[in-house]
Design an enzyme around this catalytic site. Structure first.
Site, short mmCIF file in Angstrom:
data_model
loop_
_atom_site.label_atom_id
_atom_site.label_comp_id
_atom_site.label_asym_id
_atom_site.label_seq_id
_atom_site.Cartn_x
_atom_site.Cartn_y
_atom_site.Cartn_z
CD GLU A 1 -2.65 -0.75 2.91
OE1 GLU A 1 -2.27 -0.13 3.69
OE2 GLU A 1 -3.41 -1.81 3.16
CE LYS B 1 5.02 5.24 7.00
NZ LYS B 1 4.89 6.28 7.67
CG ASP C 1 3.91 12.78 4.96
OD1 ASP C 1 3.82 12.26 5.87
OD2 ASP C 1 4.75 13.39 4.42
CE1 TYR D 1 -3.70 2.60 9.38
CE2 TYR D 1 -3.30 4.52 7.74
CZ TYR D 1 -3.20 4.00 9.12
OH TYR D 1 -2.80 4.78 10.20
CE LYS E 1 9.19 6.75 7.07
NZ LYS E 1 9.22 8.06 7.94
CB CYS F 1 11.65 49.39 -1.47
SG CYS F 1 10.46 48.55 -2.68
CB CYS G 1 8.02 48.55 0.53
SG CYS G 1 7.82 50.00 -0.31
CB CYS H 1 5.96 50.79 -3.87
SG CYS H 1 6.91 49.20 -4.17
#
Ligand code: IVH
Length: 670
Positions: free
Chosen positions: A113, A115, A117, A224, A315, A409, A427, A433
């Site tokens: 299967e 894994k 995360d 699972y 892994k 800036c 800024c 700007c």
């Protein structure tokens, strides 16, 4: 409708909605339109409101959340939640399989299967009904987070028959990559700090107190493993298939997300297959899991203190490459936030050529102790944008200087300011700007704000640079000729843009408010503000205290709003937009009654018949205003269960009327 009629309709609607939900979120099949689905859901909501006795904790209406949990209760696991032994080496997988063969004499089948995360979860079902959901915690006890887990639409609230009377099912809750990206894009736009990766975000989301917020994050879950005192099934694979029949989201055989193999070659093939393919999955995995299929053989193999001997995880190594830092450049966002970006010697990583990596802020540069010309290690984690994880100090030349964060800036040369207590540089020259000016206009026209068609970033650049526009208000003064004079703008596109601008005048107040781009005022906050104050004039006139008093408006947001409207230029901007015909008032939504008109109401604790969100909605629909904390100005405190003693004392001291849930319902004739 009488109660009998209502009861059978509630059942019918509930079954139908559970069914559509299952098809959509588990099977990826859509058999009704969103609109039809919403109609049915609204009908069910209305019936549940009208007949509170027909409410059900596992109704499809509960998917939107709304329950608040201040502290999650700690509960003991009925079956300990173990971990898996893991390895990065294929040799160790071969050795593991050989050990297994030494214990088990007969033929062995393995299930491979992915894994996933994310965050492990154990969910208990009693008589086919969602009962409770608990996090892994320390493996012996975890936190009870049922209201948050119920918002995950691929997790069934009611099972299809047949089902075991009492069992637990375990799986992994994760945030799909697309969802993660969208969430971070939004946060970036609203000047909020970004989340690091999908796993941490899923974990943080599950611990939010407001399940309504969890619902908005669109988490998902793969199951699972089933845990019960006696199983009807003889193997893991059978159990997983059975879980699928009960309505759980399980990996699909035809996508090779799960496979049954009979020897180590089969296992190694599965590992090799996903080595590359995993990059195309819409969620993250960090490896694969191999399990001995037969329960009898599993029992024979047994457990170590921490993990089963019958399973192991392989892994994948995160891909990491080394490359040279060519330079650091700095980007200015719509809110003036400065983001440093590393320009790299192009390098191939995980299927794409990487040229740039975000460095986030000055603190990150400091942490890496980054020097000009350094050789750096780049990884692709959960984010699409790769990141620099380390520096190869050995290759550093003595003459290399530490990277110095800029003080002015890069676009307008204004001096940069670091936010108090934060890590971001800004800024402050927001009106002149260029990237900020353009960014504000881009935000205003964006899909989630005013949704104005026919204007791309390049045209905005050109319009600003040619001096035709400088603020969002100037958009509405653009003439056909001015637009036509822009490069790549022909008759059709010019008309299209003018049409888009015209249509935007019908956009509701909360969209306009969001479009203004006030820092920390995202979509949700805009909606809350529009509801609470109804007009822009009321928001402008509101004091800082009035703002903080508003439902879900905290100090940081209130301060930002106050500051925004203290600026005379912003008042002028609003006047110009008003003159162009934009909507600055909330449309009358047609209240249920005026029973609570003019009253400021605080709700506290939890309620029996309705969720907090529903009570808040009723307050609004009957003309009242939701406020978050008790003050002299509060008219009523609606007290639920488990209300904090300090709130009660404050309300009593200030002589504020305190009523319970039923008295509140009577007041609005429910
Ligand atoms: S089986 C006895 N299968 O990995 C443990 N776990 O270290 C049984 N995980 O936190 C776990 N995908 O949440 C199993 N297909 C999968 C899995 C999986 C992810 C997680 C699990 C646990 C960790 C194990």
């Amino acid at each position: 409708m009488n109660i009998e009629g209502a009861e059978s309709r509630v059942k019918e609607l509930s079954n139908l909605l559970h069914h559509y939900n299952h098809l959509y979120y588990v099977k990826n099949e859509s058999v009704v339109s969103d609109y039809e689905f919403d109609l049915l859901l609204k009908e069910l909501e209305a019936l549940e409101k009208q007949f509170p006795s027909l409410q059900d904790q596992n109704s499809p209406t509960k998917r939107v959340g709304g329950d608040i949990t201040k502290n999650f209760e700690t509960v003991k696991h009925r079956y300990p939640m173990l971990s898996l032994s893991n390895t990065y080496s294929k040799e160790e997988i071969i050795e593991w399989e050989e050990r297994i063969k030494k214990t088990i004499e007969s033929d062995i089948e393995y299930v491979c299967e992915l894994k996933y995360d994310g965050v492990a979860i154990g969910i208990r079902y009693l008589n086919g009904i969602f009962h409770s959901a608990v996090t892994r915690g320390d493996g012996t006890q975890g936190e009870l987070i049922s209201p948050n887990v119920k918002t995950i639409k691929s997790i069934p609230l009611k099972l299809k028959t047949p089902f075991p009377e009492d069992f637990e099912i375990r799986g992994e809750i994760f945030m799909p990559l697309q969802e993660f990206e969208t969430l971070n894009e939004d946060r970036n736009k609203n000047g909020l700090p970004l989340f690091a990766n999908p796993r941490n975000t899923a974990s943080g989301t599950l611990k939010l107190q407001d399940s309504g917020e969890v619902a908005k994050r669109n988490l998902d879950c793969f199951l699972y493993g089933m845990y019960q005192d006696r199983s009807q099934q003889n193997s893991h694979f059978e159990s997983v298939s059975f879980a699928g029949e009960m309505g759980f989201k399980i990996p699909r055989l035809r996508d090779k997300m799960i496979a049954k193999v009979s020897n180590v070659d089969g296992i190694l093939d599965f590992i090799a297959f996903w080595e590359d393919k995993r990059k195309g999955l819409p969620f993250e995995i960090d490896g694969i899991v191999i399990k001995v299929n037969s329960y009898r053989q599993q029992e024979e193999l047994g457990y170590t203190a921490k993990s089963p001997r019958w399973a192991i995880s392989f892994k994948y190594k995160t891909e990491r490459v080394e490359t040279e830092l060519k330079s650091v450049s700095y980007q200015v966002g719509r809110t003036g936030a400065i983001t440093p970006v590393a320009n790299l010697d192009p390098v191939y990583l995980g299927g794409t050529t990487v040229r740039r990596a975000s460095l986030h802020n000055a603190e990150q540069i400091g942490k890496l102790d980054l020097h000009d010309g350094d050789f750096v290690y780049v990884e692709k984690g959960g984010e699409i944008i790769p990141k620099i994880v380390d520096v190869n100090i050995e290759k550093r030349q003595q003459s290399n200087q530490a990277v110095q964060f800029i003080t002015a800036c890069p676009d307008c040369s204004s001096e940069l300011v670091k936010e108090e207590g934060g890590v971001q540089h800004y800024c402050l020259n927001e009106k002149q700007c260029p990237p900020q000016v353009k960014g504000k206009i881009e935000h205003f026209i964006s899909r989630r704000a005013m949704n104005i068609d026919g204007l791309g970033a390049e045209t905005i650049d050109a319009l600003v640079e040619s001096g035709h526009i400088n603020t969002i208000a100037d958009l509405y003064t653009l003439s056909y000729e001015q637009i036509l004079s822009m490069e790549r703008m022909a008759d059709k596109s010019a008309r299209n843009l003018l049409g888009g601008l015209e249509t935007s005048k019908k956009m509701p107040f909360e969209k306009v408010l969001f479009g203004l781009g006030i820092r920390f005022v995202g979509e949700t906050v805009s909606k809350k503000l529009a509801k609470a104050f109804l007009t822009i004039d009321a928001i402008i006139a509101a004091s800082y205290e009035d703002l903080v008093d508003t439902d879900e408006i905290g100090e940081k947001i209130a301060l930002s709003i106050s500051e925004y409207f203290q600026d005379e230029d912003h008042i002028v901007l609003i006047e110009q937009l008003k003159a162009s015909g934009l909507c600055f008032e909330k449309e009358d939504e047609g209240l249920d009654s005026e029973a609570l008109a003019g009253l400021s109401i605080v709700i506290s604790g939890t309620f029996n018949q309705f969720s907090r969100e529903e009570i808040k909605k009723m307050i609004e629909m009957n003309g009242g205003k939701n406020v978050s904390s008790i003050s002299k100005k509060t008219s009523i405190l609606v007290a639920g269960e488990n209300m904090g003693p300090s709130k009660l004392k404050k309300a009593t001291d200030l002589n504020i009327e305190i009523i319970n849930e039923q008295a509140f319902l009577n007041r609005i004739n429910k």
